[in-house]
Structures are given as C-alpha cells and as structure tokens.
Design a protein around this motif. Structure first.
Motif, PDB file in Angstrom:
ATOM      1  N   ASP A  97       8.207  -2.776  12.858  1.00  0.00           N
ATOM      2  CA  ASP A  97       9.202  -1.851  12.319  1.00  0.00           C
ATOM      3  C   ASP A  97      10.319  -2.560  11.561  1.00  0.00           C
ATOM      4  O   ASP A  97      11.003  -1.932  10.746  1.00  0.00           O
ATOM      5  CB  ASP A  97       9.803  -1.004  13.443  1.00  0.00           C
ATOM      6  N   ALA A  98      10.519  -3.834  11.809  1.00  0.00           N
ATOM      7  CA  ALA A  98      11.579  -4.567  11.107  1.00  0.00           C
ATOM      8  C   ALA A  98      11.367  -4.512   9.602  1.00  0.00           C
ATOM      9  O   ALA A  98      12.328  -4.326   8.841  1.00  0.00           O
ATOM     10  CB  ALA A  98      11.635  -6.017  11.583  1.00  0.00           C
ATOM     11  N   PHE A  99      10.121  -4.660   9.150  1.00  0.00           N
ATOM     12  CA  PHE A  99       9.836  -4.627   7.711  1.00  0.00           C
ATOM     13  C   PHE A  99      10.183  -3.260   7.138  1.00  0.00           C
ATOM     14  O   PHE A  99      10.828  -3.156   6.084  1.00  0.00           O
ATOM     15  CB  PHE A  99       8.363  -4.954   7.446  1.00  0.00           C
ATOM     16  N   LEU A 100       9.767  -2.204   7.830  1.00  0.00           N
ATOM     17  CA  LEU A 100      10.028  -0.846   7.350  1.00  0.00           C
ATOM     18  C   LEU A 100      11.525  -0.548   7.319  1.00  0.00           C
ATOM     19  O   LEU A 100      12.048  -0.044   6.308  1.00  0.00           O
ATOM     20  CB  LEU A 100       9.320   0.176   8.246  1.00  0.00           C
ATOM     21  N   CYS A 101      12.195  -0.859   8.410  1.00  0.00           N
ATOM     22  CA  CYS A 101      13.628  -0.578   8.490  1.00  0.00           C
ATOM     23  C   CYS A 101      14.427  -1.405   7.478  1.00  0.00           C
ATOM     24  O   CYS A 101      15.340  -0.889   6.823  1.00  0.00           O
ATOM     25  CB  CYS A 101      14.142  -0.840   9.904  1.00  0.00           C
ATOM     26  N   ALA A 102      14.094  -2.671   7.345  1.00  0.00           N
ATOM     27  CA  ALA A 102      14.802  -3.536   6.404  1.00  0.00           C
ATOM     28  C   ALA A 102      14.603  -3.057   4.966  1.00  0.00           C
ATOM     29  O   ALA A 102      15.554  -3.028   4.180  1.00  0.00           O
ATOM     30  CB  ALA A 102      14.331  -4.982   6.551  1.00  0.00           C
ATOM     31  N   SER A 103      13.394  -2.662   4.626  1.00  0.00           N
ATOM     32  CA  SER A 103      13.129  -2.147   3.278  1.00  0.00           C
ATOM     33  C   SER A 103      13.895  -0.858   3.023  1.00  0.00           C
ATOM     34  O   SER A 103      14.473  -0.666   1.950  1.00  0.00           O
ATOM     35  CB  SER A 103      11.630  -1.902   3.085  1.00  0.00           C
ATOM     36  N   ALA A 104      13.912   0.033   4.010  1.00  0.00           N
ATOM     37  CA  ALA A 104      14.621   1.305   3.872  1.00  0.00           C
ATOM     38  C   ALA A 104      16.129   1.081   3.734  1.00  0.00           C
ATOM     39  O   ALA A 104      16.785   1.726   2.902  1.00  0.00           O
ATOM     40  CB  ALA A 104      14.324   2.203   5.066  1.00  0.00           C
ATOM     41  N   LEU A 105      16.674   0.173   4.535  1.00  0.00           N
ATOM     42  CA  LEU A 105      18.105  -0.125   4.445  1.00  0.00           C
ATOM     43  C   LEU A 105      18.462  -0.710   3.080  1.00  0.00           C
ATOM     44  O   LEU A 105      19.488  -0.348   2.486  1.00  0.00           O
ATOM     45  CB  LEU A 105      18.517  -1.103   5.551  1.00  0.00           C
ATOM     46  N   LEU A 106      17.622  -1.603   2.573  1.00  0.00           N
ATOM     47  CA  LEU A 106      17.877  -2.215   1.276  1.00  0.00           C
ATOM     48  C   LEU A 106      17.823  -1.169   0.161  1.00  0.00           C
ATOM     49  O   LEU A 106      18.673  -1.156  -0.738  1.00  0.00           O
ATOM     50  CB  LEU A 106      16.861  -3.330   1.025  1.00  0.00           C
ATOM     51  N   ALA A 107      16.849  -0.266   0.229  1.00  0.00           N
ATOM     52  CA  ALA A 107      16.748   0.800  -0.776  1.00  0.00           C
ATOM     53  C   ALA A 107      17.952   1.735  -0.692  1.00  0.00           C
ATOM     54  O   ALA A 107      18.535   2.103  -1.716  1.00  0.00           O
ATOM     55  CB  ALA A 107      15.447   1.572  -0.577  1.00  0.00           C
ATOM     56  N   ALA A 108      18.328   2.115   0.519  1.00  0.00           N
ATOM     57  CA  ALA A 108      19.476   3.004   0.705  1.00  0.00           C
ATOM     58  C   ALA A 108      20.753   2.350   0.182  1.00  0.00           C
ATOM     59  O   ALA A 108      21.579   3.008  -0.456  1.00  0.00           O
ATOM     60  CB  ALA A 108      19.625   3.362   2.185  1.00  0.00           C
ATOM     61  N   ALA A 109      20.889   1.052   0.420  1.00  0.00           N
ATOM     62  CA  ALA A 109      22.056   0.322  -0.070  1.00  0.00           C
ATOM     63  C   ALA A 109      22.104   0.320  -1.597  1.00  0.00           C
ATOM     64  O   ALA A 109      23.179   0.285  -2.184  1.00  0.00           O
ATOM     65  CB  ALA A 109      22.036  -1.117   0.455  1.00  0.00           C
ATOM     66  N   GLY A 110      20.951   0.379  -2.224  1.00  0.00           N
ATOM     67  CA  GLY A 110      20.908   0.445  -3.680  1.00  0.00           C
ATOM     68  C   GLY A 110      21.301   1.805  -4.218  1.00  0.00           C
ATOM     69  O   GLY A 110      21.858   1.921  -5.316  1.00  0.00           O
ATOM     70  N   LEU A 111      21.027   2.853  -3.461  1.00  0.00           N
ATOM     71  CA  LEU A 111      21.327   4.210  -3.925  1.00  0.00           C
ATOM     72  C   LEU A 111      22.801   4.568  -3.768  1.00  0.00           C
ATOM     73  O   LEU A 111      23.382   5.204  -4.646  1.00  0.00           O
ATOM     74  CB  LEU A 111      20.472   5.234  -3.172  1.00  0.00           C
ATOM     75  N   ASP A 123       0.839  -1.186   0.000  1.00  0.00           N
ATOM     76  CA  ASP A 123       0.000   0.000   0.000  1.00  0.00           C
ATOM     77  C   ASP A 123       0.878   1.242   0.000  1.00  0.00           C
ATOM     78  O   ASP A 123       2.050   1.210   0.363  1.00  0.00           O
ATOM     79  CB  ASP A 123      -0.978  -0.008   1.178  1.00  0.00           C
ATOM     80  N   GLY A 124       0.296   2.365  -0.413  1.00  0.00           N
ATOM     81  CA  GLY A 124       1.021   3.613  -0.525  1.00  0.00           C
ATOM     82  C   GLY A 124       1.556   4.112   0.803  1.00  0.00           C
ATOM     83  O   GLY A 124       2.619   4.728   0.865  1.00  0.00           O
ATOM     84  N   LYS A 125       0.815   3.853   1.887  1.00  0.00           N
ATOM     85  CA  LYS A 125       1.249   4.322   3.205  1.00  0.00           C
ATOM     86  C   LYS A 125       2.548   3.631   3.622  1.00  0.00           C
ATOM     87  O   LYS A 125       3.453   4.264   4.163  1.00  0.00           O
ATOM     88  CB  LYS A 125       0.155   4.076   4.239  1.00  0.00           C
ATOM     89  N   LEU A 126       2.634   2.334   3.364  1.00  0.00           N
ATOM     90  CA  LEU A 126       3.837   1.577   3.690  1.00  0.00           C
ATOM     91  C   LEU A 126       5.022   2.111   2.894  1.00  0.00           C
ATOM     92  O   LEU A 126       6.099   2.355   3.442  1.00  0.00           O
ATOM     93  CB  LEU A 126       3.602   0.093   3.392  1.00  0.00           C
TER      94      LEU A 126
END
Length: 130
Positions: A58-72, A7-10
C-alpha cells in the motif's frame, strides 16, 4: 499508461485514493488522472532495481496518490477573498500559503512512505571540484 510501464489497475487504485484526498470536481478529473500517471511513473523510476511496486504494498499506492494530490492543490484557487476595497480597487485573497504548506506536507509524507524502497535520494553532485 503512456510510457510508464504501469498497469491500468494500479493507476485506477491510485486515482481512487487521490480522489478521496482532494475530492476533485468534474473539471479537475482529467488533470488529476494525468497527475496520478506522472506520480506513479516518478515513484516507479526511483525504486531500487530489485523492487517492484507490488513489493511496496500500500505504500506505493498511497505515496503515488499523495504526490498526485499535492500536484492538484496548488492548481486550485489561491483562497477566499479576505479583503475587498472599492476606492482604488484592491482585492486580497488568502489561503494560498496554507494550500502550498499542505501540498508540501503531502509530498514529504509520500517520500517518507517510499524511503525504504528508493535507491537514491534524488541528490547528485555536479561539477564539484576536489
């Protein structure tokens, strides 16, 4: 979100966290948003069948953010100029290895956060003879 079932909020929460990690420039925002979408989908696909992103907190949110940041991070400059020679023109930059190490550490931290929720280790034997 295209194809991910999220969802967009996530995605908005993941984007906010990833932005806090990498402090993107205005030009990097579209790439970071795409990376956040891809990270969310990748992590969601690996969840055990009975687990939802909400179950992970929060693990899902943090893990997704870390993975995206690692890509950038590796998409940015390879580092500052360390040496510049005029005769025979040679320029040496540095910091690229440190960026890659930081990105690898972020991917590892992402995986560690999600390990209790994943149904596989993304490992498979193919064509192994007995």
């Amino acid at each position: 979100m295209a194809g991910g079932g999220g969802d967009g909020k996530l995605l908005e929460q993941i984007m906010r966290l990833a932005s806090a990690i990498v402090q993107p420039s205005e030009a990097e925002l579209p790439l970071l948003e795409a990376l956040c979408t891809a990270a969310e989908e990748e992590i969601r696909r690996r969840l055990r069948e009975e687990i939802t992103p909400e179950d992970c907190g929060d693990a899902f949110l943090c893990a997704s953010a870390l993975l995206a940041a690692a890509g950038l991070l590796p998409c940015r400059s390879g580092g500052d100029v360390e040496q510049f020679t005029v005769g025979d023109v040679s320029v040496r930059t540095g910091g690229g290895g440190q960026v890659c190490q930081a990105a690898a550490a972020m991917r590892q931290q992402s995986a560690s956060l999600m390990a209790p929720y994943w149904g596989d280790s993304a490992f498979a034997f193919q064509g192994v003879r007995g």
